[in-house]
Design a protein around this motif. Structure first.
Motif, PDB file in Angstrom:
ATOM      1  N   PRO A   1       0.834  -1.209   0.000  1.00  0.00           N
ATOM      2  CA  PRO A   1       0.000   0.000   0.000  1.00  0.00           C
ATOM      3  C   PRO A   1       0.869   1.260   0.000  1.00  0.00           C
ATOM      4  O   PRO A   1       1.884   1.332   0.693  1.00  0.00           O
ATOM      5  CB  PRO A   1      -0.806  -0.130   1.295  1.00  0.00           C
ATOM      6  CG  PRO A   1      -0.838  -1.608   1.559  1.00  0.00           C
ATOM      7  CD  PRO A   1       0.506  -2.123   1.094  1.00  0.00           C
ATOM      8  N   GLY A   2       0.472   2.216  -0.794  1.00  0.00           N
ATOM      9  CA  GLY A   2       1.195   3.478  -0.868  1.00  0.00           C
ATOM     10  C   GLY A   2       2.270   3.530  -1.935  1.00  0.00           C
ATOM     11  O   GLY A   2       2.927   4.556  -2.097  1.00  0.00           O
ATOM     12  N   LEU A   3       2.462   2.437  -2.692  1.00  0.00           N
ATOM     13  CA  LEU A   3       3.488   2.453  -3.746  1.00  0.00           C
ATOM     14  C   LEU A   3       2.882   2.324  -5.148  1.00  0.00           C
ATOM     15  O   LEU A   3       3.577   1.979  -6.102  1.00  0.00           O
ATOM     16  CB  LEU A   3       4.545   1.378  -3.502  1.00  0.00           C
ATOM     17  CG  LEU A   3       5.425   1.624  -2.282  1.00  0.00           C
ATOM     18  CD1 LEU A   3       6.530   0.571  -2.189  1.00  0.00           C
ATOM     19  CD2 LEU A   3       6.025   3.031  -2.290  1.00  0.00           C
ATOM     20  N   SER A   4       1.607   2.632  -5.270  1.00  0.00           N
ATOM     21  CA  SER A   4       0.943   2.755  -6.569  1.00  0.00           C
ATOM     22  C   SER A   4       0.564   4.223  -6.704  1.00  0.00           C
ATOM     23  O   SER A   4      -0.237   4.741  -5.915  1.00  0.00           O
ATOM     24  CB  SER A   4      -0.296   1.864  -6.619  1.00  0.00           C
ATOM     25  OG  SER A   4      -0.987   2.042  -7.838  1.00  0.00           O
ATOM     26  N   TRP A   5       1.150   4.902  -7.697  1.00  0.00           N
ATOM     27  CA  TRP A   5       1.026   6.352  -7.799  1.00  0.00           C
ATOM     28  C   TRP A   5       0.398   6.783  -9.115  1.00  0.00           C
ATOM     29  O   TRP A   5       0.608   6.152 -10.155  1.00  0.00           O
ATOM     30  CB  TRP A   5       2.406   7.007  -7.637  1.00  0.00           C
ATOM     31  CG  TRP A   5       2.770   7.062  -6.191  1.00  0.00           C
ATOM     32  CD1 TRP A   5       3.163   6.013  -5.405  1.00  0.00           C
ATOM     33  CD2 TRP A   5       2.710   8.196  -5.337  1.00  0.00           C
ATOM     34  NE1 TRP A   5       3.345   6.444  -4.115  1.00  0.00           N
ATOM     35  CE2 TRP A   5       3.083   7.773  -4.045  1.00  0.00           C
ATOM     36  CE3 TRP A   5       2.379   9.532  -5.542  1.00  0.00           C
ATOM     37  CZ2 TRP A   5       3.146   8.638  -2.964  1.00  0.00           C
ATOM     38  CZ3 TRP A   5       2.447  10.393  -4.461  1.00  0.00           C
ATOM     39  CH2 TRP A   5       2.824   9.948  -3.186  1.00  0.00           C
ATOM     40  N   VAL A   6      -0.339   7.872  -9.049  1.00  0.00           N
ATOM     41  CA  VAL A   6      -0.939   8.457 -10.240  1.00  0.00           C
ATOM     42  C   VAL A   6      -0.473   9.903 -10.382  1.00  0.00           C
ATOM     43  O   VAL A   6      -0.111  10.557  -9.408  1.00  0.00           O
ATOM     44  CB  VAL A   6      -2.488   8.406 -10.200  1.00  0.00           C
ATOM     45  CG1 VAL A   6      -2.976   6.961 -10.158  1.00  0.00           C
ATOM     46  CG2 VAL A   6      -3.054   9.204  -9.040  1.00  0.00           C
ATOM     47  N   ALA A   7      -0.490  10.351 -11.641  1.00  0.00           N
ATOM     48  CA  ALA A   7      -0.267  11.761 -11.948  1.00  0.00           C
ATOM     49  C   ALA A   7      -1.590  12.287 -12.490  1.00  0.00           C
ATOM     50  O   ALA A   7      -2.139  11.732 -13.445  1.00  0.00           O
ATOM     51  CB  ALA A   7       0.838  11.929 -12.982  1.00  0.00           C
ATOM     52  N   GLU A   8      -2.106  13.316 -11.855  1.00  0.00           N
ATOM     53  CA  GLU A   8      -3.369  13.907 -12.272  1.00  0.00           C
ATOM     54  C   GLU A   8      -3.117  15.121 -13.145  1.00  0.00           C
ATOM     55  O   GLU A   8      -2.237  15.943 -12.861  1.00  0.00           O
ATOM     56  CB  GLU A   8      -4.179  14.377 -11.066  1.00  0.00           C
ATOM     57  CG  GLU A   8      -4.750  13.290 -10.220  1.00  0.00           C
ATOM     58  CD  GLU A   8      -5.609  13.843  -9.086  1.00  0.00           C
ATOM     59  OE1 GLU A   8      -5.436  15.022  -8.701  1.00  0.00           O
ATOM     60  OE2 GLU A   8      -6.454  13.087  -8.586  1.00  0.00           O
ATOM     61  N   ALA A   9      -3.925  15.249 -14.192  1.00  0.00           N
ATOM     62  CA  ALA A   9      -3.919  16.438 -15.040  1.00  0.00           C
ATOM     63  C   ALA A   9      -4.618  17.571 -14.280  1.00  0.00           C
ATOM     64  O   ALA A   9      -5.290  17.330 -13.266  1.00  0.00           O
ATOM     65  CB  ALA A   9      -4.637  16.134 -16.346  1.00  0.00           C
ATOM     66  N   PRO A  10      -4.472  18.803 -14.746  1.00  0.00           N
ATOM     67  CA  PRO A  10      -5.126  19.923 -14.055  1.00  0.00           C
ATOM     68  C   PRO A  10      -6.645  19.749 -13.894  1.00  0.00           C
ATOM     69  O   PRO A  10      -7.222  20.263 -12.941  1.00  0.00           O
ATOM     70  CB  PRO A  10      -4.799  21.129 -14.944  1.00  0.00           C
ATOM     71  CG  PRO A  10      -3.477  20.763 -15.556  1.00  0.00           C
ATOM     72  CD  PRO A  10      -3.581  19.276 -15.810  1.00  0.00           C
ATOM     73  N   ASP A  11      -7.281  18.978 -14.796  1.00  0.00           N
ATOM     74  CA  ASP A  11      -8.731  18.766 -14.672  1.00  0.00           C
ATOM     75  C   ASP A  11      -9.086  17.644 -13.698  1.00  0.00           C
ATOM     76  O   ASP A  11     -10.251  17.311 -13.529  1.00  0.00           O
ATOM     77  CB  ASP A  11      -9.348  18.495 -16.042  1.00  0.00           C
ATOM     78  CG  ASP A  11      -8.913  17.173 -16.656  1.00  0.00           C
ATOM     79  OD1 ASP A  11      -8.129  16.422 -16.032  1.00  0.00           O
ATOM     80  OD2 ASP A  11      -9.348  16.893 -17.792  1.00  0.00           O
ATOM     81  N   GLY A  12      -8.082  17.038 -13.061  1.00  0.00           N
ATOM     82  CA  GLY A  12      -8.319  15.985 -12.085  1.00  0.00           C
ATOM     83  C   GLY A  12      -8.346  14.588 -12.668  1.00  0.00           C
ATOM     84  O   GLY A  12      -8.435  13.611 -11.922  1.00  0.00           O
ATOM     85  N   SER A  13      -8.247  14.456 -13.980  1.00  0.00           N
ATOM     86  CA  SER A  13      -8.226  13.126 -14.586  1.00  0.00           C
ATOM     87  C   SER A  13      -6.862  12.479 -14.372  1.00  0.00           C
ATOM     88  O   SER A  13      -5.852  13.157 -14.196  1.00  0.00           O
ATOM     89  CB  SER A  13      -8.538  13.207 -16.085  1.00  0.00           C
ATOM     90  OG  SER A  13      -7.511  13.917 -16.758  1.00  0.00           O
ATOM     91  N   ILE A  14      -6.834  11.160 -14.359  1.00  0.00           N
ATOM     92  CA  ILE A  14      -5.576  10.444 -14.188  1.00  0.00           C
ATOM     93  C   ILE A  14      -4.892  10.354 -15.545  1.00  0.00           C
ATOM     94  O   ILE A  14      -5.443   9.801 -16.499  1.00  0.00           O
ATOM     95  CB  ILE A  14      -5.792   9.059 -13.576  1.00  0.00           C
ATOM     96  CG1 ILE A  14      -6.318   9.223 -12.143  1.00  0.00           C
ATOM     97  CG2 ILE A  14      -4.491   8.256 -13.580  1.00  0.00           C
ATOM     98  CD1 ILE A  14      -6.654   7.925 -11.445  1.00  0.00           C
ATOM     99  N   ALA A  15      -3.699  10.910 -15.617  1.00  0.00           N
ATOM    100  CA  ALA A  15      -2.944  10.949 -16.868  1.00  0.00           C
ATOM    101  C   ALA A  15      -1.844   9.901 -16.890  1.00  0.00           C
ATOM    102  O   ALA A  15      -1.534   9.348 -17.946  1.00  0.00           O
ATOM    103  CB  ALA A  15      -2.329  12.335 -17.057  1.00  0.00           C
ATOM    104  N   GLY A  16      -1.224   9.638 -15.730  1.00  0.00           N
ATOM    105  CA  GLY A  16      -0.102   8.711 -15.664  1.00  0.00           C
ATOM    106  C   GLY A  16      -0.187   7.829 -14.444  1.00  0.00           C
ATOM    107  O   GLY A  16      -0.901   8.134 -13.480  1.00  0.00           O
ATOM    108  N   PHE A  17       0.564   6.724 -14.512  1.00  0.00           N
ATOM    109  CA  PHE A  17       0.500   5.719 -13.465  1.00  0.00           C
ATOM    110  C   PHE A  17       1.857   5.040 -13.339  1.00  0.00           C
ATOM    111  O   PHE A  17       2.522   4.780 -14.342  1.00  0.00           O
ATOM    112  CB  PHE A  17      -0.567   4.672 -13.839  1.00  0.00           C
ATOM    113  CG  PHE A  17      -0.561   3.442 -12.995  1.00  0.00           C
ATOM    114  CD1 PHE A  17      -1.061   3.475 -11.704  1.00  0.00           C
ATOM    115  CD2 PHE A  17      -0.063   2.248 -13.488  1.00  0.00           C
ATOM    116  CE1 PHE A  17      -1.065   2.328 -10.914  1.00  0.00           C
ATOM    117  CE2 PHE A  17      -0.068   1.102 -12.705  1.00  0.00           C
ATOM    118  CZ  PHE A  17      -0.571   1.150 -11.417  1.00  0.00           C
TER     119      PHE A  17
END
Length: 170
Positions: free
Chosen positions: A47-63
């Motif tokens: 837990p805690g080692l799965s990360w996302v990058a959110e775009a300015p609109d809050g959508s998930i862009a990267g993982f």
């Protein structure tokens, strides 16, 4: 175009979107299925080692995902799958998610991360050929694609053969 990415660890509300990002980023469902299999494996999942990058609109862009593996019995981490939605590729979303996941691993006291990937991409995060640490994969692969990142070189680094979580099928 420069984008500002917000990074954070995944939440239960993100699971469907993480799957969508992986399905969009790869030609088959293999990576999306792998993420779910790793999530279901209590010996691999941290837990805690799965990360996302959110775009300015809050959508998930990267993982980016780090899970437990071993080098001749000593604990280590493996990086992957990593994915970016096609509309956000080559804009830093993947790098942001990877950097955040690596920072979280370092903060947890982990010392060794392994990745099998693009020899031109992963060195930007500090990865070098794993063979330099006498670490080898359990399959044949060109040396430059199997890489290791050691956070603290003053700590012992295990040598030997990588044992991946069962979900990887190797």
């Amino acid at each position: 175009m420069t984008t500002s990415w917000t990074t954070r660890s995944e939440t239960a509300a993100d699971l469907a979107r993480i799957r969508e990002v992986n399905l969009a980023a790869f030609p088959t469902a293999h990576e999306a299925d792998l993420v779910e299999a790793l999530r279901d494996d209590p010996e691999a999942w941290i837990p805690g080692l799965s990360w996302v990058a959110e775009a300015p609109d809050g959508s998930i862009a990267g993982f980016a995902l780090l899970t437990r593996c071993h080098v001749d019995g000593a604990p280590a981490l493996t990086l992957g799958p990593c994915a970016v939605s096609p509309e956000h590729q080559r804009r830093g979303a993947g790098s942001a998610a990877i950097r955040a996941a690596l920072a979280a691993a370092r903060e947890r006291g982990e010392n060794l991360v392994l990745v099998l990937g693009h020899a031109e991409y992963y060195p930007r995060f500090g990865f070098t050929p794993a063979s330099g640490h006498s670490i080898r994969p359990p399959f044949e692969v060109e040396d430059r694609y199997m890489m290791a990142l050691v956070f603290d070189p003053t700590r012992p680094v295990p040598a030997g053969t990588i044992r991946y979580p069962a979900a990887f099928g190797v």
